[in-house]
Scaffold this motif. Structure first.
Motif, short mmCIF file in Angstrom:
data_model
loop_
_atom_site.label_atom_id
_atom_site.label_comp_id
_atom_site.label_asym_id
_atom_site.label_seq_id
_atom_site.Cartn_x
_atom_site.Cartn_y
_atom_site.Cartn_z
N SER A 118 5.81 5.19 -3.94
CA SER A 118 5.15 4.01 -4.49
C SER A 118 4.83 4.28 -5.95
CB SER A 118 3.86 3.70 -3.71
OG SER A 118 4.15 3.30 -2.38
N ALA A 119 4.11 3.39 -6.59
CA ALA A 119 3.78 3.56 -8.00
C ALA A 119 2.28 3.40 -8.20
CB ALA A 119 4.53 2.53 -8.86
N ALA A 120 1.64 4.45 -8.69
CA ALA A 120 0.19 4.44 -8.93
C ALA A 120 -0.08 4.37 -10.42
CB ALA A 120 -0.46 5.68 -8.32
N CYS A 171 -9.86 1.35 -11.87
CA CYS A 171 -9.19 1.27 -10.57
C CYS A 171 -7.89 2.07 -10.57
CB CYS A 171 -8.84 -0.18 -10.22
SG CYS A 171 -10.24 -1.22 -9.81
N LEU A 172 -7.55 2.55 -9.39
CA LEU A 172 -6.19 3.01 -9.13
C LEU A 172 -5.41 1.76 -8.71
CD1 LEU A 172 -5.16 6.00 -6.81
CD2 LEU A 172 -3.85 3.89 -6.96
N VAL A 173 -4.49 1.33 -9.55
CA VAL A 173 -3.70 0.14 -9.26
C VAL A 173 -2.42 0.62 -8.57
CG1 VAL A 173 -2.60 -1.92 -10.21
CG2 VAL A 173 -4.65 -0.98 -11.30
N TRP A 174 -2.29 0.28 -7.30
CA TRP A 174 -1.25 0.86 -6.45
C TRP A 174 -0.24 -0.20 -6.06
CZ3 TRP A 174 -2.57 3.68 -1.17
CH2 TRP A 174 -1.42 4.31 -0.69
N ALA A 175 0.96 -0.11 -6.65
CA ALA A 175 2.08 -0.93 -6.20
C ALA A 175 2.64 -0.28 -4.94
CB ALA A 175 3.15 -1.02 -7.28
N GLN A 234 3.44 -7.77 -13.53
CA GLN A 234 2.47 -7.95 -14.62
C GLN A 234 1.99 -6.63 -15.21
OE1 GLN A 234 -0.76 -10.63 -13.41
NE2 GLN A 234 0.69 -11.77 -12.15
N PHE A 235 2.15 -5.52 -14.48
CA PHE A 235 1.71 -4.24 -15.06
C PHE A 235 2.82 -3.20 -15.13
CE2 PHE A 235 0.52 -4.03 -10.51
CZ PHE A 235 1.06 -2.82 -10.12
N SER A 236 4.08 -3.62 -14.93
CA SER A 236 5.17 -2.65 -14.97
C SER A 236 6.26 -3.00 -15.98
CB SER A 236 5.81 -2.53 -13.59
OG SER A 236 6.36 -3.76 -13.16
N HIS A 259 3.68 -5.27 -20.79
CA HIS A 259 2.43 -5.16 -20.04
C HIS A 259 2.56 -3.96 -19.09
CE1 HIS A 259 2.80 -9.43 -21.18
NE2 HIS A 259 1.49 -9.35 -21.36
N LEU A 260 2.29 -2.78 -19.64
CA LEU A 260 2.54 -1.56 -18.90
C LEU A 260 1.24 -0.77 -18.76
CD1 LEU A 260 4.87 0.12 -17.65
CD2 LEU A 260 5.02 1.32 -19.84
N LEU A 261 0.80 -0.63 -17.51
CA LEU A 261 -0.34 0.23 -17.26
C LEU A 261 0.12 1.69 -17.25
CD1 LEU A 261 -2.35 -1.59 -14.43
CD2 LEU A 261 -3.07 -1.24 -16.81
N PRO A 262 -0.71 2.61 -17.72
CA PRO A 262 -0.30 4.03 -17.72
C PRO A 262 -0.28 4.60 -16.31
CG PRO A 262 -2.60 3.81 -18.36
CD PRO A 262 -2.06 2.41 -18.27
#
Length: 499
Positions: free
Chosen positions: A353-355, A377-381, A67-69, A73-76
């Motif tokens: 990982s991906a932050a 937030c730091l969204v951490w995959a 959902q964010f990658s 729908h791409l979070l920076p």
């Protein structure tokens, strides 16, 4: 989230977890350790580490990560990525860039990392792996314990130097000044969310960062200029930088055409790319090669299968395998079990990982309908937590390369869930060097596993060095530590025997 203290947040929880882990264990173990303590928590949850960190939203659910990658729908990238990489790359690399600038430079470098182009570079990679192979034979004759990672690191750096700039860095033979400076720079790079501040306030930190960057720039500029001069007289040259420069000129971006010197803008961005290619590329390939050997040495049946496959594809004469592969790089495509070994290794021991940085009104939703706002937030995959979650991976702790074979070759229950394997991430900001890393690792295994037997030597290393404190993670002595990305602890001490 896990049970929360109104005053201390989750600091007490994290401190309790860290007591049961080695002091140098990689931070990506945290998500799975929390899941083990609270199995009903779910695969997406918040962790509050104020005042030491932004609130973290840890995600180990592949559908939520998607959902964010994705492109729509791409979070920076989280600002901490730039904070960490700036001392190393100067901030003009693909990891730090965003928006149209990122798209422009990603398009320029994409051709050099395409599967078709990487296949043309196989003979060059084989040359460097041949040096690595001979070094291992020397170690076998020597008979002593040694750091296996030291050799895989040098190999990966030499491979990137050859395929990117046609430069023989020769780190397998002797230290290179600018590679030494880059590796030294890692210890001064900081994500910006560390709980320990001694490194950050060290008065010598900024001097070392400046001096290392000066050394790196000097040698990279020299190699870029040599490559530019060579390319002018050799239109057939096809290194990664050559293809990027050709694309740059074709777009009319070269303001120095006809002046006999490389464009200043291209130099600035190419310099950053070379640093990040070396820094990120050598981590992924070198670490995974260590763990491939570790897992194969612990699983004789898998070792027998990979050796049989390589013999069937490259023939029974081991000393001719390198020339056979150089003459027909397409043979790598037939090493399907070898590729499965690499993928299963990356599942069990992911390197990165991906932050991402959260945004206002950007809300994630899991399969139960639970909503997770991401702002501030730091969204951490967390790839380690994702790859070790039994919801997505049956027999999660077992080494089973067959998971990654075709549907006809594996039991249906082992079929991986879509998007659950993502050691290089997926989507538009996936690692550009994935094909190069996978190709290099296949070549290394194809040219070495039939020749040698490896035995991990952690017990011997411990008797010699007498480490204190906890030295395993979930019973694993060969756990990962953070040194830029995840690396095997203690350099992966081993003994090698020629077969």
């Amino acid at each position: 989230m896990p049970p929360h203290n109104i005053i201390f947040g989750h600091l007490g929880l994290i401190a309790g977890i860290q007591k049961g882990l080695p002091a140098d264990a990689h931070g990506h173990y945290l998500a799975d350790q929390i899941r083990q303590r609270y199995p009903s928590l779910g695969s997406t949850f918040y962790v509050d580490l104020w005042p030491f960190s932004d609130p973290m939203l840890m995600v180990t659910d592949p559908d939520v990560i998607a959902q964010f990658s994705t492109a729509d729908h791409l979070l920076p990238k989280h600002p901490g990525i730039k904070t960490f990489l700036y001392p190393i790359t100067g901030g003009f690399d693909l990891n730090c860039l965003d928006g149209e600038t990122w798209k422009f430079w990603r398009r320029l470098f994409n051709p050099g990392f395409s599967a078709a182009h990487i296949q043309t570079l196989v003979p060059t990679i084989v040359e460097e792996v041949a040096v690595f192979r001979q070094d291992l034979f020397h170690r076998a004759r020597d008979g002593k314990m040694f750091s296996f990672e030291e050799h895989t690191l040098s190999l990966s750096i030499d491979v990137i130097g050859r395929v990117a700039l046609d430069t023989k860095l020769n780190t397998q033979g002797q230290p290179s000044p600018w590679i030494s400076a880059l590796l030294h720079q890692r210890q001064w790079a900081a994500f910006g969310l560390e709980m320990g501040i001694w490194m950050l306030i060290n008065p010598m930190r900024y001097f070392h960062m400046w001096n290392n960057r000066r050394i790196m720039d000097k040698y990279i500029d020299r190699d870029l200029d040599e490559r530019y001069g060579t390319r002018k007289g050799d239109s057939k040259s096809k290194t990664i930088v050559d293809l990027a420069l050709a694309g740059y000129k074709s777009k009319g971006s070269d303001t120095n055409q006809g002046k006999g010197q490389i464009d200043a803008v291209f130099r600035k961005y190419a310099r950053s790319q070379m640093k990040v290619f070396i820094f990120a590329g050598h981590d992924a390939a070198s670490t995974t090669m260590c763990y491939c050997w570790l897992l194969l040495s612990r699983n004789p049946q898998a070792m027998a299968k990979i050796r049989a496959e390589i013999e069937s594809v490259l023939g029974p004469k081991k000393d001719q395998a390198a020339s056979i592969l150089s003459n027909d790089p397409s043979l790598l495509n037939r090493l399907t079990y070898t590729l499965a070994v690499i993928k299963e290794t990356l599942r069990l021991f992911p390197v990165v990982s991906a932050a991402r940085g959260g945004l206002k009104n950007f809300i994630l939703t899991d399969s139960t309908g639970q909503r997770f706002p991401t702002e501030h937030c730091l969204v951490w995959a967390v790839h380690h937590g994702l790859h070790h979650n039994s919801l997505w991976w049956p027999r999660v702790n077992e080494f089973i390369p067959e998971r990654f074979l075709t549907d006809q070759e594996r039991p249906e229950e082992l079929r991986p869930k879509k998007s659950a394997w993502r050691p290089f991430e997926l989507g538009p900001r996936a690692c550009i060097g994935t094909e190069l890393a996978m190709t290099e690792m296949k070549i290394v295994l194809a040219l070495t596993v039939r020749d040698l037997d490896l035995k991990e030597a952690f017990e011997e290393w411990d008797r010699t060095n007498k480490p204190k404190g906890v030295k395993t993670v979930d019973g694993e002595r060969a756990y990962q530590v953070q040194l830029g990305s995840a690396h095997p602890v203690d350099g992966f001490p081993v003994r090698i025997v020629a077969r």
